[in-house]
Design an enzyme around this catalytic site. Structure first.
Site, mmCIF file in Angstrom:
data_model
loop_
_atom_site.group_PDB
_atom_site.id
_atom_site.type_symbol
_atom_site.label_atom_id
_atom_site.label_comp_id
_atom_site.label_asym_id
_atom_site.label_seq_id
_atom_site.Cartn_x
_atom_site.Cartn_y
_atom_site.Cartn_z
ATOM 1 N N ASP A 108 1.089 7.132 1.996
ATOM 2 C CA ASP A 108 2.370 6.968 2.253
ATOM 3 C C ASP A 108 3.272 7.332 1.169
ATOM 4 O O ASP A 108 2.902 7.199 -0.164
ATOM 5 C CB ASP A 108 2.593 5.585 2.584
ATOM 6 N N GLU A 121 7.419 7.249 -0.773
ATOM 7 C CA GLU A 121 8.527 6.755 -0.835
ATOM 8 C C GLU A 121 9.669 7.898 -1.392
ATOM 9 O O GLU A 121 9.135 8.728 -2.473
ATOM 10 C CB GLU A 121 8.906 5.652 -1.431
ATOM 11 N N HIS A 170 7.998 -0.865 3.038
ATOM 12 C CA HIS A 170 8.771 0.267 2.496
ATOM 13 C C HIS A 170 8.616 0.458 0.855
ATOM 14 O O HIS A 170 9.272 1.190 0.181
ATOM 15 C CB HIS A 170 10.461 -0.027 2.538
ATOM 16 N N ASP A 196 2.495 0.172 2.545
ATOM 17 C CA ASP A 196 2.559 0.858 3.985
ATOM 18 C C ASP A 196 1.372 1.548 4.303
ATOM 19 O O ASP A 196 1.212 1.761 5.260
ATOM 20 C CB ASP A 196 3.766 1.836 3.910
#
Length: 573
Positions: free
Chosen positions: A27, A29, A168, A173
């Site tokens: 994952d 960001e 988040h 995540d």
């Protein structure tokens, strides 16, 4: 993501059991949604094999550019946090070595793989991964729409009650995605899906004819709004809303939607129109209005917002309740099913003692349907059956009680109905009590809904503001239960001049008949939910926004208990 989007077919993984294959769930960001213009701020990854975690990888990344305020709000990652973090040029080679030889898994893999591959190209790093899986695609294929209306990671985490909640942040995540991935695999394990190849075959593949139509989304912006698919005769085939129009429209050309009708619709489409909106509320309202205006063939949602059944008092000398398509000012509704409306009308009429016979009384000074005790038919033939004639002074208080019930002035009738339920239970007439409970619950819910929407629709003008994710304000001008104007006051912009401009340019709304002043119930309900959610503020209003003193809303906790009691036998069965 669809499996036509991966860089190769992953032949080396085709026959191996997924349980024995190494997978890396990743994952990211980022500073935004564009792999070209935005940068990675965090990578989190979990390596799994045989259902066990065998390694984790997590690091912040210095993006080398400012992090937008809305991203800081969403992720909690500030520029101060990444100041001393390594650059992607140092991080990506380490991640490649961590994940080498594995199948990559991600939630919305198109997004994560797009950023990783773009950075690999930018840094001239070999990208050795030949296979990937997307848990969004898996969820859409494996779960029903009723079970999972949304396939966001947070929604799937709630559905499967995973132990690690999405936050988040990349590692959290990724950990949540691991659990979601395992739960999805459990669903298809008994369907002969045990290898990567079998899973690829089970999931939807991209249709070349659909992908060829991606050009239809060329001019669609990445903004909130409404989109309209049009057919060869310029007819509207389908209407939908999105917070990101471009992303949503492009998703129709991947073949990932399991609904056969949607694939058929996209094949017919020759153009996609769009209407940009200030925020999601405006988009939702415009969708309702466009559905009503065009009645598109491929939408299952109601395309007749004014259609429904109302429970009304007749204008006769001795009024009774009836079900009608046309509301009066003190009606309740609308109800989608006529039988449901008739059942509620019968329950209220019986409790209040209103006549249910349809005899024409004209200018008669009394009403008399003889009760069984007076030598007439058994009680039940008419709810106003009695052993003597009823005069207007006898009868009109009953009508007033029903009218007050509908408008929320008093609730004597609901008290009587509740006492009837208690009496049935105490007499151990449990089947009759259960039927009465369900009818009473439906009555309270209808009354509460109509009364709260009526309270909104009576207001000539009310202006409501809600904070958005970018620390600005979403604004709505509502007149007689309809959205008259919508806008946004962005962070740093004084909101009141924006409000004044919206009011000046707002649509003129002329109230119509009925308790909702002519407003469609779906639109009024949408507005009511939006303006009563946490964070909403009333900026200005021509009159007080309040529910009636004896509204049915206060009895809704009881209906929730009743619904739970109704569900117990179903689960037991």
């Amino acid at each position: 993501m669809t499996f036509a989007d991966i860089e190769s077919d992953g032949d080396e993984f085709t026959d191996g059991a997924l349980f024995e294959t190494t997978l890396v769930v990743v994952d990211l960001e980022t500073t935004g949604g564009s792999p070209t213009d935005d940068r990675i701020t965090e990578i989190g990854a979990v390596k799994i094999r045989g259902g066990e975690v065998i390694g984790e990888f997590a690091t912040l990344v210095d993006p080398g550019q400012p992090i937008p305020p809305q991203i800081v709000t969403l992720t909690g990652i500030t520029e101060a946090m990444v100041t001393d973090a390594p650059a992607i040029a140092q991080v990506l080679p380490s991640f490649v070595e961590f994940a080498r030889g594995a199948i990559l898994v991600a939630h919305n893999a198109r997004f994560d793989m797009g950023f990783l591959r773009q950075n690999a190209v930018r840094l001239d790093i070999d990208w050795p991964f030949t296979a990937s899986l997307c848990t969004v695609t898996m969820a859409r294929r494996i779960l029903t729409r009723d079970e999972a209306p949304s396939v966001r990671l947070s929604a799937l985490a709630d559905l499967f009650a995973v132990s690690v909640r999405p936050t988040h942040r990349a590692l959290d995540d990724a950990r949540a995605t691991v659990e979601v991935f395992h739960r999805l695999l459990e669903r298809v394990g008994n369907q002969g899906v045990g290898t990567y190849g079998e899973l690829v075959a089970y999931l939807p593949r991209s249709n070349p004819r659909l992908r060829a139509k991606r050009a239809l989304a060329r001019d669609v912006p990445s903004r909130p709004g409404v989109y309209l698919f049009r057919g060869p005769s310029d007819e509207v085939l389908y209407v939908g809303t999105a917070v990101d129009l471009r992303r949503r429209v492009l998703s129709y050309f991947t073949g990932g939607d399991p609904r056969r009708r949607i694939g058929e619709m996209v094949n017919l489409a020759v153009r996609v129109d769009h209407v940009e909106c200030s925020h999601a509320l405006e988009a939702a309202v415009r969708e309702l209005r466009l559905l009503a205006a065009h009645r598109p063939a491929y939408n299952r949602r109601s395309t007749q917002p004014h259609r429904g059944w109302w429970i009304v008092l007749t204008g006769e000398r001795f009024p009774r309740l009836k079900v009608s398509r046309t509301p009066t000012d003190d009606a309740i509704g609308p109800v989608g099913n006529r039988n449901t409306a008739a059942t509620i009308a019968d329950l209220i009429g019986q409790a209040a003692g209103l006549r249910s016979c349809t005899a024409r009384l004209g200018a008669a000074s009394h009403h008399w349907c003889r009760s069984e005790a007076a030598g007439g038919p058994r009680i039940g033939g008419c709810h106003a059956a009695s052993d003597r004639p009823l005069t207007l002074p006898d009868y009109l208080p009953r009508v007033s009680a029903v009218r007050d019930l509908m408008t929320g002035g008093r609730d004597d009738v609901l008290v009587a109905l509740t006492e009837r339920l208690i009496a049935l239970s105490e007499a151990q007439m449990f089947e009759s009590a259960a039927r009465h409970r369900d009818r009473l619950s439906a009555t309270i819910e209808l009354l509460a809904r109509c009364q709260r929407l009526s309270a909104l629709s009576r207001i000539v003008e009310i202006v409501v503001a809600r904070p958005d994710e970018a620390r600005g304000w979403e604004l709505a001008v509502i007149r007689h239960g309809r959205l008259a104007a919508a806008g946004v006051a962005r962070r740093g912009v004084a909101p009141m001049p924006v409000v004044d401009a919206l009011i000046a340019a707002a649509e003129t709304v002329i109230p119509g008949p009925g308790p909702l002043s002519g407003a469609p119930a779906e639109e009024s309900a949408l507005l009511y939910r939006w303006m009563t959610e946490p964070g909403a503020r009333i900026v200005a209003s021509t009159e007080a926004f309040a529910l009636p003193v004896a509204c049915a809303e206060r009895r809704l906790p009881w209906t929730q208990t009743a619904r739970a009691a109704r569900e117990v036998p179903r689960r037991a069965g």
